[in-house]
Design a protein around this motif. Structure first.
Motif, PDB file in Angstrom:
ATOM      1  N   VAL A 113      13.287   5.839  25.586  1.00 46.67           N
ATOM      2  CA  VAL A 113      13.575   7.118  25.902  1.00 46.67           C
ATOM      3  C   VAL A 113      14.046   7.037  27.426  1.00 46.67           C
ATOM      4  CG1 VAL A 113      13.260   9.802  26.211  1.00 46.67           C
ATOM      5  CG2 VAL A 113      12.008   8.402  24.303  1.00 46.67           C
ATOM      6  N   ARG A 114      15.395   7.239  27.772  1.00 49.91           N
ATOM      7  CA  ARG A 114      15.905   7.313  29.032  1.00 49.91           C
ATOM      8  C   ARG A 114      16.561   8.580  29.502  1.00 49.91           C
ATOM      9  NH1 ARG A 114      16.893   2.381  26.310  1.00 49.91           N
ATOM     10  NH2 ARG A 114      18.944   2.975  25.729  1.00 49.91           N
ATOM     11  N   VAL A 115      16.183   8.709  30.789  1.00 47.83           N
ATOM     12  CA  VAL A 115      16.854  10.138  31.382  1.00 47.83           C
ATOM     13  C   VAL A 115      17.919   9.577  32.505  1.00 47.83           C
ATOM     14  CG1 VAL A 115      16.551  12.265  32.350  1.00 47.83           C
ATOM     15  CG2 VAL A 115      15.452  11.763  30.508  1.00 47.83           C
ATOM     16  N   ALA A 116      18.931   9.994  32.515  1.00 52.60           N
ATOM     17  CA  ALA A 116      19.738   9.357  33.788  1.00 52.60           C
ATOM     18  C   ALA A 116      20.939  10.500  33.906  1.00 52.60           C
ATOM     19  CB  ALA A 116      20.545   8.227  33.077  1.00 52.60           C
ATOM     20  N   ARG A 117      21.819  10.282  35.098  1.00 46.50           N
ATOM     21  CA  ARG A 117      23.030  11.118  35.213  1.00 46.50           C
ATOM     22  C   ARG A 117      24.040  10.424  34.908  1.00 46.50           C
ATOM     23  NH1 ARG A 117      22.092  12.034  41.558  1.00 46.50           N
ATOM     24  NH2 ARG A 117      24.039  11.279  41.289  1.00 46.50           N
ATOM     25  N   SER A 118      25.132  11.311  34.520  1.00 48.91           N
ATOM     26  CA  SER A 118      26.414  10.653  34.417  1.00 48.91           C
ATOM     27  C   SER A 118      27.608  11.647  35.034  1.00 48.91           C
ATOM     28  CB  SER A 118      26.566  10.653  32.856  1.00 48.91           C
ATOM     29  OG  SER A 118      26.959  11.627  32.016  1.00 48.91           O
ATOM     30  N   SER A 119      28.713  11.097  34.770  1.00 50.53           N
ATOM     31  CA  SER A 119      29.608  12.052  35.555  1.00 50.53           C
ATOM     32  C   SER A 119      29.902  13.371  34.526  1.00 50.53           C
ATOM     33  CB  SER A 119      31.229  11.376  35.379  1.00 50.53           C
ATOM     34  OG  SER A 119      31.288  11.318  33.829  1.00 50.53           O
ATOM     35  N   ASP A 120      29.163  13.406  33.419  1.00 54.06           N
ATOM     36  CA  ASP A 120      29.452  14.725  32.464  1.00 54.06           C
ATOM     37  C   ASP A 120      27.996  15.377  32.644  1.00 54.06           C
ATOM     38  OD1 ASP A 120      31.679  14.057  31.355  1.00 54.06           O
ATOM     39  OD2 ASP A 120      30.640  12.737  29.736  1.00 54.06           O
ATOM     40  N   GLY A 121      26.889  14.989  33.347  1.00 52.51           N
ATOM     41  CA  GLY A 121      25.675  15.888  33.527  1.00 52.51           C
ATOM     42  C   GLY A 121      24.638  14.856  33.325  1.00 52.51           C
ATOM     43  N   THR A 122      23.432  15.322  32.657  1.00 53.84           N
ATOM     44  CA  THR A 122      22.363  14.654  32.292  1.00 53.84           C
ATOM     45  C   THR A 122      22.461  13.972  30.969  1.00 53.84           C
ATOM     46  OG1 THR A 122      21.151  16.105  33.629  1.00 53.84           O
ATOM     47  CG2 THR A 122      19.685  14.980  32.069  1.00 53.84           C
ATOM     48  N   VAL A 123      21.957  12.882  30.809  1.00 52.75           N
ATOM     49  CA  VAL A 123      22.007  12.146  29.551  1.00 52.75           C
ATOM     50  C   VAL A 123      20.722  11.872  29.383  1.00 52.75           C
ATOM     51  CG1 VAL A 123      22.835  10.138  28.335  1.00 52.75           C
ATOM     52  CG2 VAL A 123      24.279  11.102  30.249  1.00 52.75           C
ATOM     53  N   ILE A 124      20.282  11.733  27.941  1.00 58.94           N
ATOM     54  CA  ILE A 124      18.830  11.827  27.592  1.00 58.94           C
ATOM     55  C   ILE A 124      19.421  10.792  26.293  1.00 58.94           C
ATOM     56  CG2 ILE A 124      16.641  12.421  26.419  1.00 58.94           C
ATOM     57  CD1 ILE A 124      17.095  15.268  27.677  1.00 58.94           C
ATOM     58  N   GLU A 125      18.894   9.455  26.184  1.00 61.51           N
ATOM     59  CA  GLU A 125      19.059   8.611  25.205  1.00 61.51           C
ATOM     60  C   GLU A 125      17.644   8.180  24.648  1.00 61.51           C
ATOM     61  OE1 GLU A 125      22.671   6.029  27.140  1.00 61.51           O
ATOM     62  OE2 GLU A 125      20.601   5.113  27.223  1.00 61.51           O
ATOM     63  N   VAL A 126      17.649   8.294  23.283  1.00 62.54           N
ATOM     64  CA  VAL A 126      16.530   7.941  22.302  1.00 62.54           C
ATOM     65  C   VAL A 126      16.995   6.641  21.536  1.00 62.54           C
ATOM     66  CG1 VAL A 126      14.890   8.332  20.721  1.00 62.54           C
ATOM     67  CG2 VAL A 126      15.512  10.086  22.610  1.00 62.54           C
ATOM     68  N   ALA A 127      16.479   5.504  21.779  1.00 57.22           N
ATOM     69  CA  ALA A 127      16.898   4.426  20.823  1.00 57.22           C
ATOM     70  C   ALA A 127      15.736   3.680  20.355  1.00 57.22           C
ATOM     71  CB  ALA A 127      17.573   3.279  21.907  1.00 57.22           C
ATOM     72  N   ASP A 128      15.883   2.945  19.223  1.00 62.06           N
ATOM     73  CA  ASP A 128      14.751   2.270  18.411  1.00 62.06           C
ATOM     74  C   ASP A 128      15.205   1.005  17.933  1.00 62.06           C
ATOM     75  OD1 ASP A 128      15.540   2.805  15.597  1.00 62.06           O
ATOM     76  OD2 ASP A 128      15.469   5.112  16.175  1.00 62.06           O
ATOM     77  N   ASN A 129      14.234   0.524  17.303  1.00 65.83           N
ATOM     78  CA  ASN A 129      14.695  -1.033  16.847  1.00 65.83           C
ATOM     79  C   ASN A 129      14.531  -0.956  15.116  1.00 65.83           C
ATOM     80  OD1 ASN A 129      11.813  -0.766  16.657  1.00 65.83           O
ATOM     81  ND2 ASN A 129      11.703  -2.967  16.784  1.00 65.83           N
ATOM     82  N   GLY A 130      14.566   0.328  14.758  1.00 65.86           N
ATOM     83  CA  GLY A 130      14.740   0.550  13.174  1.00 65.86           C
ATOM     84  C   GLY A 130      15.986   0.062  12.587  1.00 65.86           C
ATOM     85  N   PRO A 131      16.150   0.343  11.213  1.00 67.70           N
ATOM     86  CA  PRO A 131      17.210  -0.206  10.562  1.00 67.70           C
ATOM     87  C   PRO A 131      18.597   0.471  10.899  1.00 67.70           C
ATOM     88  CG  PRO A 131      16.017   1.169   9.335  1.00 67.70           C
ATOM     89  CD  PRO A 131      15.173   0.897  10.246  1.00 67.70           C
ATOM     90  N   GLY A 132      18.624   1.298  11.421  1.00 68.38           N
ATOM     91  CA  GLY A 132      19.778   1.859  11.894  1.00 68.38           C
ATOM     92  C   GLY A 132      20.337   3.172  10.669  1.00 68.38           C
ATOM     93  N   ILE A 133      21.364   3.647  10.983  1.00 68.21           N
ATOM     94  CA  ILE A 133      22.010   4.723  10.120  1.00 68.21           C
ATOM     95  C   ILE A 133      22.848   4.032   8.954  1.00 68.21           C
ATOM     96  CG2 ILE A 133      23.285   6.719   9.774  1.00 68.21           C
ATOM     97  CD1 ILE A 133      22.460   7.339  12.746  1.00 68.21           C
ATOM     98  N   PRO A 134      22.552   4.272   7.917  1.00 69.37           N
ATOM     99  CA  PRO A 134      23.514   3.713   6.661  1.00 69.37           C
ATOM    100  C   PRO A 134      24.996   4.229   7.035  1.00 69.37           C
ATOM    101  CG  PRO A 134      21.616   4.690   5.586  1.00 69.37           C
ATOM    102  CD  PRO A 134      21.720   5.064   7.153  1.00 69.37           C
ATOM    103  N   ALA A 135      25.888   3.379   6.699  1.00 67.17           N
ATOM    104  CA  ALA A 135      27.303   3.681   6.824  1.00 67.17           C
ATOM    105  C   ALA A 135      27.918   4.915   6.105  1.00 67.17           C
ATOM    106  CB  ALA A 135      28.284   2.482   6.295  1.00 67.17           C
ATOM    107  N   GLU A 136      27.357   5.164   5.071  1.00 66.33           N
ATOM    108  CA  GLU A 136      27.671   6.220   4.199  1.00 66.33           C
ATOM    109  C   GLU A 136      27.113   7.377   4.801  1.00 66.33           C
ATOM    110  OE1 GLU A 136      23.695   4.471   2.228  1.00 66.33           O
ATOM    111  OE2 GLU A 136      25.843   3.750   2.762  1.00 66.33           O
TER     112      GLU A 136
END
Length: 122
Positions: A65-88
């Motif tokens: 989980v990352r919290v940062a600033r960007s030109s658009d405001g505050t960004v919160i990112e949640v990333a994981d090492n799971g299988p990802g979202i199926p294309a469909e």
């Protein structure tokens, strides 16, 4: 402060026995200031964290989980090492009132405009 809400959400997830050994790493820029509703933010974070916790491998699961600033405001990112979202599923993921595999999800509450999902390389 936004970091307090994120840390509380992480502690809530890790309080469950099935997730207590899960690696959840939080990093934040201390200079991030924003206006937000703490209860709504925590609910959104809990949705994302529980989804990630369910998706990652039990023995090697990793969530960031990352919290940062960007030109658009505050960004919160949640990333994981799971299988990802199926294309469909990916093409309709953030459409309002569309759900895949769950009765109610983040698209119902926030119409997909709160967070962008990113996945860690396997």
């Amino acid at each position: 402060m936004i970091g307090d809400v994120v840390e509380h959400a992480i502690k809530t997830v890790k309080a469950l026995p099935e997730y207590e050994s899960l690696a959840i790493v939080f990093s934040e820029r201390r200079d991030v200031e924003t206006v937000f509703d703490p209860a709504k933010l925590e609910r959104a974070l809990l949705n994302l964290l529980f989804n990630a916790a369910e998706a990652v491998p039990a023995a090697t699961g990793h969530i960031e989980v990352r919290v940062a600033r960007s030109s658009d405001g505050t960004v919160i990112e949640v990333a994981d090492n799971g299988p990802g979202i199926p294309a469909e599923v990916a093409s309709s993921l953030f459409r309002p009132f569309v759900s895949h595999g769950k009765e109610k999800g983040i698209t119902h509450e926030y119409r997909g405009r709160v967070f962008e999902s990113r996945f860690l390389p396997k």
